[in-house]
Scaffold this motif. Structure first.
Motif, short mmCIF file in Angstrom:
data_model
loop_
_atom_site.label_atom_id
_atom_site.label_comp_id
_atom_site.label_asym_id
_atom_site.label_seq_id
_atom_site.Cartn_x
_atom_site.Cartn_y
_atom_site.Cartn_z
N ASP A 1 11.00 -82.63 45.28
CA ASP A 1 10.46 -82.26 44.78
C ASP A 1 10.17 -81.53 43.06
N THR A 2 10.58 -82.24 42.41
CA THR A 2 11.22 -81.40 41.48
C THR A 2 10.05 -80.25 40.63
N PHE A 3 8.37 -80.85 40.04
CA PHE A 3 7.96 -79.55 39.64
C PHE A 3 7.07 -78.12 40.56
N SER A 4 7.19 -79.01 42.17
CA SER A 4 7.83 -77.21 43.45
C SER A 4 9.06 -76.53 42.74
N ARG A 5 10.03 -77.12 42.96
CA ARG A 5 11.84 -76.03 42.74
C ARG A 5 11.38 -75.06 41.55
N LEU A 6 10.50 -76.40 40.61
CA LEU A 6 10.24 -75.95 39.33
C LEU A 6 9.14 -74.41 39.05
N LEU A 7 8.85 -74.30 39.47
CA LEU A 7 7.34 -73.32 39.93
C LEU A 7 8.20 -72.28 40.81
N TYR A 8 8.96 -72.41 41.91
CA TYR A 8 10.21 -71.27 42.60
C TYR A 8 11.14 -71.40 41.66
N GLY A 9 11.68 -71.83 40.93
CA GLY A 9 12.80 -71.00 39.75
C GLY A 9 12.78 -70.36 39.07
N ALA A 10 10.59 -70.07 38.50
CA ALA A 10 9.87 -69.06 37.92
C ALA A 10 10.64 -67.77 38.89
N ARG A 11 9.79 -67.79 39.55
CA ARG A 11 9.93 -66.77 40.37
C ARG A 11 11.34 -65.94 40.61
N PRO B 1 8.71 -89.75 37.55
CA PRO B 1 7.27 -88.87 37.61
C PRO B 1 6.05 -90.15 37.86
N SER B 2 5.19 -89.79 39.04
CA SER B 2 4.43 -90.67 39.67
C SER B 2 3.41 -88.78 39.88
N GLY B 3 1.81 -90.11 40.73
CA GLY B 3 1.45 -89.34 41.14
C GLY B 3 1.19 -88.40 41.73
N ASP B 4 2.10 -88.34 42.99
CA ASP B 4 2.81 -88.00 44.32
C ASP B 4 2.95 -86.72 44.11
N HIS B 5 4.47 -87.15 43.11
CA HIS B 5 5.57 -85.97 42.57
C HIS B 5 5.53 -85.88 40.79
N TRP B 6 5.05 -84.93 40.42
CA TRP B 6 4.54 -85.20 38.57
C TRP B 6 5.61 -84.46 38.41
N LEU B 7 6.99 -84.45 38.41
CA LEU B 7 7.62 -84.56 37.92
C LEU B 7 8.86 -85.03 38.63
N GLY B 8 8.46 -86.24 39.71
CA GLY B 8 9.60 -86.41 39.36
C GLY B 8 10.55 -86.06 41.19
N THR B 9 11.88 -86.36 41.61
CA THR B 9 12.85 -85.87 42.57
C THR B 9 13.50 -85.60 42.37
N ASP B 10 14.61 -85.10 42.72
CA ASP B 10 16.46 -84.97 43.19
C ASP B 10 16.54 -85.41 44.08
N ASP B 11 18.68 -85.90 43.22
CA ASP B 11 19.20 -86.86 44.37
C ASP B 11 19.11 -86.31 46.22
N LEU B 12 18.26 -85.21 46.14
CA LEU B 12 17.75 -84.87 47.73
C LEU B 12 16.58 -85.57 48.24
N GLY B 13 15.86 -86.12 47.10
CA GLY B 13 14.00 -86.42 46.83
C GLY B 13 13.57 -85.11 47.04
N SER C 1 20.77 -73.55 38.90
CA SER C 1 21.33 -74.58 39.70
C SER C 1 20.61 -75.89 39.36
N MET C 2 19.33 -76.10 39.24
CA MET C 2 19.27 -77.38 38.95
C MET C 2 19.44 -78.27 38.17
N LEU C 3 19.84 -77.37 36.83
CA LEU C 3 20.33 -78.08 35.56
C LEU C 3 22.24 -78.61 36.46
N HIS C 4 23.25 -77.84 37.12
CA HIS C 4 23.84 -78.29 37.80
C HIS C 4 23.85 -79.69 38.63
N ILE C 5 22.93 -79.51 39.27
CA ILE C 5 22.14 -80.81 39.83
C ILE C 5 22.45 -82.17 39.09
#
Length: 308
Positions: free
Chosen positions: A96-106, A82-94, A261-265
Protein backbone atom coordinates in the motif's frame (compact mmCIF):
# COMPACT_ATOMS: atom_id res chain seq x y z
CA UNK A 1 12.21 64.30 63.00
CA UNK A 2 12.80 65.76 59.53
CA UNK A 3 15.74 63.43 58.95
CA UNK A 4 13.66 60.38 59.88
CA UNK A 5 10.77 61.54 57.69
CA UNK A 6 13.13 62.03 54.78
CA UNK A 7 14.49 58.53 55.26
CA UNK A 8 10.97 57.12 55.36
CA UNK A 9 10.08 58.96 52.17
CA UNK A 10 13.15 57.69 50.38
CA UNK A 11 12.50 54.02 51.15
CA UNK A 12 9.38 53.60 48.95
CA UNK A 13 11.12 55.21 46.01
CA UNK A 14 14.00 52.73 46.31
CA UNK A 15 11.55 49.84 46.32
CA UNK A 16 9.80 51.27 43.29
CA UNK A 17 13.05 51.59 41.33
CA UNK A 18 14.22 48.07 42.18
CA UNK A 19 13.21 45.52 39.48
CA UNK A 20 11.29 42.56 40.82
CA UNK A 21 10.92 39.01 39.53
CA UNK A 22 7.45 39.86 38.28
CA UNK A 23 8.86 42.71 36.19
CA UNK A 24 11.48 40.39 34.71
CA UNK A 25 8.89 37.73 33.93
CA UNK A 26 6.61 40.35 32.42
CA UNK A 27 9.37 41.61 30.13
CA UNK A 28 10.25 38.05 29.05
CA UNK A 29 6.59 37.33 28.37
CA UNK A 30 6.20 40.51 26.35
CA UNK A 31 9.29 39.63 24.29
CA UNK A 32 7.86 36.18 23.64
CA UNK A 33 4.58 37.69 22.50
CA UNK A 34 6.38 40.10 20.19
CA UNK A 35 8.40 37.26 18.66
CA UNK A 36 5.26 35.16 18.25
CA UNK A 37 3.43 38.03 16.54
CA UNK A 38 6.35 38.60 14.20
CA UNK A 39 6.37 34.91 13.33
CA UNK A 40 2.61 34.79 12.73
CA UNK A 41 2.81 37.81 10.41
CA UNK A 42 4.99 35.75 8.08
CA UNK A 43 2.39 33.63 6.29
CA UNK A 44 5.00 31.47 4.57
CA UNK A 45 6.59 30.66 7.93
CA UNK A 46 3.20 29.67 9.34
CA UNK A 47 2.60 27.50 6.29
CA UNK A 48 5.98 25.86 6.82
CA UNK A 49 5.21 25.23 10.49
CA UNK A 50 1.91 23.57 9.51
CA UNK A 51 3.68 21.31 7.00
CA UNK A 52 6.30 20.28 9.55
CA UNK A 53 3.57 19.73 12.12
CA UNK A 54 1.78 17.38 9.72
CA UNK A 55 5.07 15.57 9.11
CA UNK A 56 5.57 15.06 12.83
CA UNK A 57 1.99 13.82 13.27
CA UNK A 58 2.39 11.40 10.36
CA UNK A 59 5.68 10.10 11.76
CA UNK A 60 4.40 9.63 15.32
CA UNK A 61 0.99 8.19 14.49
CA UNK A 62 1.97 6.20 11.40
CA UNK A 63 0.90 2.86 12.96
CA UNK A 64 -2.53 4.36 13.72
CA UNK A 65 -3.06 6.24 10.45
CA UNK A 66 -1.77 3.51 8.13
CA UNK A 67 -4.52 1.51 6.47
CA UNK A 68 -2.29 -1.49 5.66
CA UNK A 69 0.95 -3.08 6.74
CA UNK A 70 3.65 -1.22 4.73
CA UNK A 71 5.72 -4.41 4.46
CA UNK A 72 2.89 -6.73 3.45
CA UNK A 73 3.22 -7.95 -0.15
CA UNK A 74 0.05 -8.86 -2.02
CA UNK A 75 0.80 -10.19 -5.50
CA UNK A 76 -2.86 -10.07 -6.48
CA UNK A 77 -2.85 -6.24 -6.14
CA UNK A 78 0.23 -5.28 -8.14
CA UNK A 79 0.36 -1.68 -9.43
CA UNK A 80 -3.23 -0.92 -8.47
CA UNK A 81 -4.60 2.56 -9.10
CA UNK A 82 -6.03 4.64 -6.21
CA UNK A 83 -9.23 3.10 -4.86
CA UNK A 84 -11.30 2.86 -1.71
CA UNK A 85 -9.15 0.02 -0.38
CA UNK A 86 -5.80 1.51 -1.42
CA UNK A 87 -6.13 5.29 -1.28
CA UNK A 88 -2.94 5.98 -3.28
CA UNK A 89 -2.67 2.65 -5.05
CA UNK A 90 -0.03 -0.07 -4.66
CA UNK A 91 3.55 -0.58 -5.81
CA UNK A 92 5.19 -3.35 -7.84
CA UNK A 93 4.90 -5.81 -4.94
CA UNK A 94 1.34 -4.97 -4.00
CA UNK A 95 2.29 -2.88 -0.95
CA UNK A 96 0.00 0.00 0.00
CA UNK A 97 1.51 3.31 -1.13
CA UNK A 98 -0.30 5.46 1.43
CA UNK A 99 0.95 3.36 4.35
CA UNK A 100 4.49 3.39 3.01
CA UNK A 101 4.35 7.19 2.66
CA UNK A 102 3.40 7.51 6.33
CA UNK A 103 6.22 5.26 7.47
CA UNK A 104 8.52 7.05 5.04
CA UNK A 105 7.75 10.28 6.91
CA UNK A 106 9.05 8.58 10.05
CA UNK A 107 12.30 7.64 8.32
CA UNK A 108 12.72 11.12 6.84
CA UNK A 109 12.16 12.84 10.19
CA UNK A 110 14.55 10.42 11.88
CA UNK A 111 17.12 11.10 9.18
CA UNK A 112 16.84 14.86 9.70
CA UNK A 113 17.08 14.66 13.48
CA UNK A 114 19.93 12.13 13.65
CA UNK A 115 22.15 13.59 10.94
CA UNK A 116 21.71 17.22 12.02
CA UNK A 117 22.15 16.15 15.64
CA UNK A 118 25.49 14.57 14.76
CA UNK A 119 26.56 17.72 12.93
CA UNK A 120 25.56 19.94 15.88
CA UNK A 121 27.20 17.74 18.52
CA UNK A 122 30.48 17.67 16.60
CA UNK A 123 30.51 21.05 14.89
CA UNK A 124 29.28 23.44 17.58
CA UNK A 125 31.84 22.51 20.29
CA UNK A 126 34.69 22.62 17.76
CA UNK A 127 33.56 26.02 16.48
CA UNK A 128 33.11 27.30 20.04
CA UNK A 129 36.58 26.24 21.13
CA UNK A 130 38.15 27.39 17.88
CA UNK A 131 36.62 30.86 18.07
CA UNK A 132 37.21 31.41 21.76
CA UNK A 133 40.77 30.04 22.04
CA UNK A 134 42.52 31.52 19.03
CA UNK A 135 45.88 30.21 17.93
CA UNK A 136 47.85 28.25 15.38
CA UNK A 137 45.60 25.21 15.72
CA UNK A 138 42.56 27.36 14.91
CA UNK A 139 43.77 29.05 11.72
CA UNK A 140 46.00 26.33 10.32
CA UNK A 141 44.45 23.09 11.54
CA UNK A 142 40.72 23.44 12.19
CA UNK A 143 39.84 25.96 9.50
CA UNK A 144 42.03 24.35 6.84
CA UNK A 145 40.34 21.02 7.53
CA UNK A 146 36.95 22.73 7.29
CA UNK A 147 37.96 24.36 3.99
CA UNK A 148 39.06 20.99 2.62
CA UNK A 149 35.74 19.37 3.55
CA UNK A 150 33.70 22.26 2.18
CA UNK A 151 35.56 22.06 -1.12
CA UNK A 152 33.24 19.13 -1.87
CA UNK A 153 29.44 19.54 -2.02
CA UNK A 154 27.87 18.10 1.11
CA UNK A 155 25.86 15.55 -0.86
CA UNK A 156 28.95 14.33 -2.76
CA UNK A 157 30.89 14.11 0.49
CA UNK A 158 28.05 12.18 2.13
CA UNK A 159 27.85 9.88 -0.89
CA UNK A 160 31.58 9.12 -0.70
CA UNK A 161 31.47 8.49 3.04
CA UNK A 162 28.36 6.32 2.75
CA UNK A 163 30.11 4.24 0.09
CA UNK A 164 33.14 3.90 2.37
CA UNK A 165 31.11 3.02 5.47
CA UNK A 166 28.79 0.67 3.62
CA UNK A 167 25.06 0.68 3.01
CA UNK A 168 22.46 0.99 5.72
CA UNK A 169 20.30 3.71 7.21
CA UNK A 170 22.53 4.43 10.22
CA UNK A 171 25.72 4.66 8.14
CA UNK A 172 23.93 7.03 5.78
CA UNK A 173 22.94 9.26 8.70
CA UNK A 174 26.52 9.32 10.01
CA UNK A 175 27.80 10.22 6.54
CA UNK A 176 25.25 13.03 6.14
CA UNK A 177 25.98 14.36 9.64
CA UNK A 178 29.72 14.49 9.03
CA UNK A 179 29.10 16.18 5.70
CA UNK A 180 27.09 18.92 7.42
CA UNK A 181 29.60 19.41 10.26
CA UNK A 182 31.89 21.99 8.54
CA UNK A 183 29.01 24.45 8.10
CA UNK A 184 28.24 24.36 11.84
CA UNK A 185 31.93 24.76 12.71
CA UNK A 186 32.25 27.84 10.54
CA UNK A 187 28.98 29.49 11.66
CA UNK A 188 29.68 28.89 15.36
CA UNK A 189 33.23 30.17 15.07
CA UNK A 190 32.12 33.34 13.26
CA UNK A 191 29.53 34.09 15.93
CA UNK A 192 31.95 33.43 18.78
CA UNK A 193 34.55 35.75 17.23
CA UNK A 194 31.93 38.51 17.29
CA UNK A 195 30.53 37.86 20.76
CA UNK A 196 33.81 37.24 22.61
CA UNK A 197 34.87 40.90 22.28
CA UNK A 198 31.65 42.43 23.60
CA UNK A 199 31.58 44.37 26.85
CA UNK A 200 29.66 41.88 28.97
CA UNK A 201 32.17 39.15 28.07
CA UNK A 202 35.03 41.40 29.11
CA UNK A 203 33.17 42.22 32.33
CA UNK A 204 32.74 38.49 33.07
CA UNK A 205 36.48 37.99 32.59
CA UNK A 206 37.22 40.98 34.82
CA UNK A 207 35.30 39.53 37.77
CA UNK A 208 37.20 36.25 37.44
CA UNK A 209 34.67 34.00 35.65
CA UNK A 210 36.20 30.86 34.21
CA UNK A 211 36.50 30.39 30.49
CA UNK A 212 34.19 27.36 30.44
CA UNK A 213 31.51 29.29 32.28
CA UNK A 214 31.83 32.25 29.92
CA UNK A 215 31.67 30.04 26.84
CA UNK A 216 28.64 27.97 27.78
CA UNK A 217 26.63 30.54 29.78
CA UNK A 218 27.36 33.76 27.90
CA UNK A 219 28.97 33.20 24.50
CA UNK A 220 27.05 30.16 23.22
CA UNK A 221 23.50 31.32 24.17
CA UNK A 222 24.09 34.62 22.39
CA UNK A 223 25.33 32.80 19.28
CA UNK A 224 22.27 30.58 18.85
CA UNK A 225 20.22 32.73 16.45
CA UNK A 226 22.08 31.82 13.22
CA UNK A 227 22.57 28.28 14.48
CA UNK A 228 18.81 27.79 14.83
CA UNK A 229 18.31 28.92 11.25
CA UNK A 230 21.11 26.65 10.05
CA UNK A 231 19.62 23.68 11.92
CA UNK A 232 16.26 24.18 10.22
CA UNK A 233 17.76 24.50 6.74
CA UNK A 234 20.08 21.54 7.34
CA UNK A 235 17.10 19.36 8.20
CA UNK A 236 15.66 20.07 4.75
CA UNK A 237 19.00 19.25 3.15
CA UNK A 238 19.27 16.07 5.25
CA UNK A 239 15.92 14.80 3.96
CA UNK A 240 17.07 15.37 0.37
CA UNK A 241 20.40 13.67 1.11
CA UNK A 242 18.73 10.66 2.73
CA UNK A 243 16.32 10.30 -0.19
CA UNK A 244 19.23 10.56 -2.63
CA UNK A 245 21.30 7.92 -0.83
CA UNK A 246 18.29 5.60 -0.57
CA UNK A 247 17.56 6.15 -4.25
CA UNK A 248 21.12 5.06 -5.05
CA UNK A 249 20.92 2.07 -2.72
CA UNK A 250 23.28 3.45 -0.04
CA UNK A 251 20.64 4.45 2.51
CA UNK A 252 17.61 2.55 3.71
CA UNK A 253 17.20 -1.06 2.65
CA UNK A 254 14.95 -1.66 -0.40
CA UNK A 255 12.17 -3.16 1.73
CA UNK A 256 12.11 -0.17 4.10
CA UNK A 257 9.49 2.50 3.26
CA UNK A 258 11.86 5.33 2.41
CA UNK A 259 10.75 8.06 0.03
CA UNK A 260 14.04 7.72 -1.88
CA UNK A 261 13.69 3.97 -2.34
CA UNK A 262 10.06 4.47 -3.41
CA UNK A 263 11.27 6.83 -6.14
CA UNK A 264 13.84 4.25 -7.20
CA UNK A 265 11.13 1.60 -7.53
CA UNK A 266 8.81 3.98 -9.40
CA UNK A 267 11.50 4.74 -11.97
CA UNK A 268 10.87 1.47 -13.76
CA UNK A 269 7.10 1.98 -13.96
CA UNK A 270 6.75 5.60 -15.10
CA UNK A 271 5.00 4.60 -18.32
CA UNK A 272 2.66 2.18 -16.55
CA UNK A 273 1.83 3.92 -13.26
CA UNK A 274 3.37 7.42 -12.96
CA UNK A 275 1.63 8.10 -9.64
CA UNK A 276 4.18 5.82 -7.96
CA UNK A 277 6.74 8.60 -8.45
CA UNK A 278 4.35 11.51 -7.87
CA UNK A 279 3.45 10.70 -4.25
CA UNK A 280 6.97 10.34 -2.76
CA UNK A 281 8.28 13.15 -4.96
CA UNK A 282 5.55 15.52 -3.78
CA UNK A 283 6.17 14.48 -0.18
CA UNK A 284 9.86 15.33 -0.41
CA UNK A 285 9.06 18.61 -2.16
CA UNK A 286 6.50 19.74 0.42
CA UNK A 287 8.57 18.78 3.47
CA UNK A 288 11.71 20.49 2.18
CA UNK A 289 9.65 23.56 1.25
CA UNK A 290 8.15 23.56 4.75
CA UNK A 291 11.55 23.48 6.43
CA UNK A 292 12.79 26.32 4.23
CA UNK A 293 9.73 28.45 5.01
CA UNK A 294 10.12 27.71 8.72
CA UNK A 295 13.81 28.62 8.64
CA UNK A 296 12.99 31.91 6.94
CA UNK A 297 10.43 32.68 9.64
CA UNK A 298 12.85 31.86 12.46
CA UNK A 299 15.51 34.06 10.85
CA UNK A 300 13.06 36.97 10.67
CA UNK A 301 12.05 36.53 14.31
CA UNK A 302 15.59 36.27 15.68
CA UNK A 303 17.23 38.93 13.51
CA UNK A 304 16.17 42.46 14.59
CA UNK A 305 17.41 43.88 11.29
CA UNK A 306 14.58 42.10 9.48
CA UNK A 307 11.68 43.74 11.34
CA UNK A 308 8.82 44.50 9.01
Amino acid sequence: MSTQAGANLSQPSNRMNTPTNQDTLGKAESRSRIMLRRFLRNRLAVCGAIIIGLLVIAAIFAPVLATHDPFNQNYSDLLQKPSGDHWLGTDDLGRDTFSRLLYGARLSLEAALVSVGIAVVIGVPIGLLSGYFRGFWDDWVVMRLVDAMQAFPSLILALAMAAALGGGFFNAMVAIGIGFTPAFVRITRAQVLTVRNLEYIQAAKAIGARNWRIMFLHVLPNSMAPLMVQITLSMAAAIIAEASLSYLGLGARPEEPSWGSMLHIAQGYLNIEPTLAIWPGMSIFLVVLGFNFLGDGIREVLDPKLKR
